[in-house]
Enzyme design. Structure first.
Site, short mmCIF file in Angstrom:
data_model
loop_
_atom_site.label_atom_id
_atom_site.label_comp_id
_atom_site.label_asym_id
_atom_site.label_seq_id
_atom_site.Cartn_x
_atom_site.Cartn_y
_atom_site.Cartn_z
N ARG A 251 -76.08 47.21 -45.19
CA ARG A 251 -75.36 48.18 -46.02
C ARG A 251 -76.37 49.03 -46.79
NH1 ARG A 251 -71.95 47.50 -43.14
NH2 ARG A 251 -69.79 46.85 -43.43
N ARG B 127 -72.16 73.25 -59.13
CA ARG B 127 -72.52 71.99 -58.47
C ARG B 127 -72.92 72.31 -57.03
NH1 ARG B 127 -73.93 68.24 -62.09
NH2 ARG B 127 -72.28 67.73 -63.58
N ALA C 168 -71.12 65.45 -69.86
CA ALA C 168 -71.50 64.19 -69.22
C ALA C 168 -73.00 64.18 -68.99
CB ALA C 168 -70.77 64.01 -67.89
N LEU D 15 -76.60 61.50 -67.45
CA LEU D 15 -77.16 60.27 -66.90
C LEU D 15 -77.61 59.31 -68.00
CD1 LEU D 15 -79.45 61.80 -64.14
CD2 LEU D 15 -77.24 60.67 -63.79
N GLU E 41 -75.15 63.80 -75.25
CA GLU E 41 -74.67 64.73 -74.24
C GLU E 41 -73.59 65.66 -74.79
OE1 GLU E 41 -75.92 65.31 -71.42
OE2 GLU E 41 -77.24 63.59 -71.15
N GLU F 237 -74.35 69.59 -74.42
CA GLU F 237 -73.55 70.39 -73.51
C GLU F 237 -72.34 71.02 -74.18
OE1 GLU F 237 -72.49 68.27 -69.98
OE2 GLU F 237 -74.57 67.93 -69.38
N PRO G 203 -67.64 52.67 -55.05
CA PRO G 203 -68.25 51.35 -54.88
C PRO G 203 -68.56 50.96 -53.45
CG PRO G 203 -65.92 51.14 -55.44
CD PRO G 203 -66.28 52.58 -55.62
N GLY G 204 -68.08 51.73 -52.48
CA GLY G 204 -68.42 51.44 -51.10
C GLY G 204 -69.80 51.93 -50.70
N GLU H 218 -73.31 53.34 -58.83
CA GLU H 218 -73.09 54.18 -60.00
C GLU H 218 -71.90 53.68 -60.82
OE1 GLU H 218 -72.48 58.85 -61.29
OE2 GLU H 218 -71.97 58.22 -59.27
N GLU I 32 -77.98 73.68 -66.12
CA GLU I 32 -77.49 73.61 -67.50
C GLU I 32 -77.78 74.87 -68.30
OE1 GLU I 32 -79.01 70.10 -69.27
OE2 GLU I 32 -77.82 68.75 -68.02
#
Length: 216
Positions: free
Chosen positions: A46, A73, A85, A87, A102, A106, A124-125, A129, A154
């Site tokens: 995987r 994006r 948002a 990291l 943040e 922002e 989740p597959g 994250e 940004e």
């Protein structure tokens, strides 16, 4: 689901043999390939996109208007309306401190009241994250001379405001796509309709799901 089963996700980790890292950006993500042994003894590979995690903020003013930023994006070729948002890329920084930073950078506002909305795994597959989404209220603007100046994407992030009910309507109509916005706005709407903000978790509540990700 079995009748009476507890409605909670449980930590479970199947045995992992060798792991390799075929890709490492050196910036945000890497890709790890694990040899996994399943419950029946068979093995399979995987690929896991390794991610530092992130926070998102649903910031509401006194009129239940949500603060949104407009951001380009590149992977999806869209300019999306999104909540502030960012990291979790500063080692040791508490998630609620990152969220406050943040929101200031922002959204150009600070908040007096912080609550946790939801803690999703985004996909989740394929990736580890984990995101924590906050509700921020009691907003006040940061003076212009103290505001953060962004770079790259940004550098062009206009801020706008929209009523929570309108945001939810446009999500359901297929007009808004950012997953943090979708999850956060819908969770916020549900919380408002089913007991109010006081039932939400405090901002500094532990984040066990993310803390357990490194337990391989």
């Amino acid at each position: 689901m079995l009748e009476g089963a507890e409605l909670v996700d449980h930590l479970e980790r199947w045995s992992t043999g060798e792991s390799t890292v075929p890709f490492d950006s050196g910036r945000v993500i890497s890709v790890r390939t694990d040899l996994v042994e399943s419950a029946d003894g068979s093995t399979f590979h995987r690929d896991v996109v390794v991610h530092p995690g992130a926070v998102g903020i649903i910031a509401l003013d006194g009129d239940d208007r949500m603060l949104l930023v407009s951001q380009y994006r590149h992977p999806v070729g869209h300019r999306l309306l999104e909540p502030p948002a960012g990291l979790l890329d500063i080692p040791g920084e508490p998630a609620h401190h990152a969220a406050a930073r943040e929101l200031a950078e922002e959204g150009q506002v600070r908040a007096d009241d912080w609550r946790i909305l939801v803690d999703p795994f985004t996909s989740p597959g394929m990736t580890d994250e984990a995101i924590r989404l906050y509700l921020a209220r009691g907003l006040h603007a940061i003076p212009v001379e103290e505001r953060h100046v962004g770079t790259h994407e940004e550098a062009d992030m206009p801020v706008c405001w929209a009523r929570l009910t309108d945001v939810v309507s446009h999500i359901l109509a297929g007009g808004l796509h950012n997953p943090i916005l979708v999850m956060g706005a819908l969770a916020c709407q549900v919380a408002a309709a089913s007991g109010g903000w006081d039932r939400l978790r405090p901002a500094d509540t532990g984040w066990r799901a993310r803390e357990n990700l490194g337990k391989r």
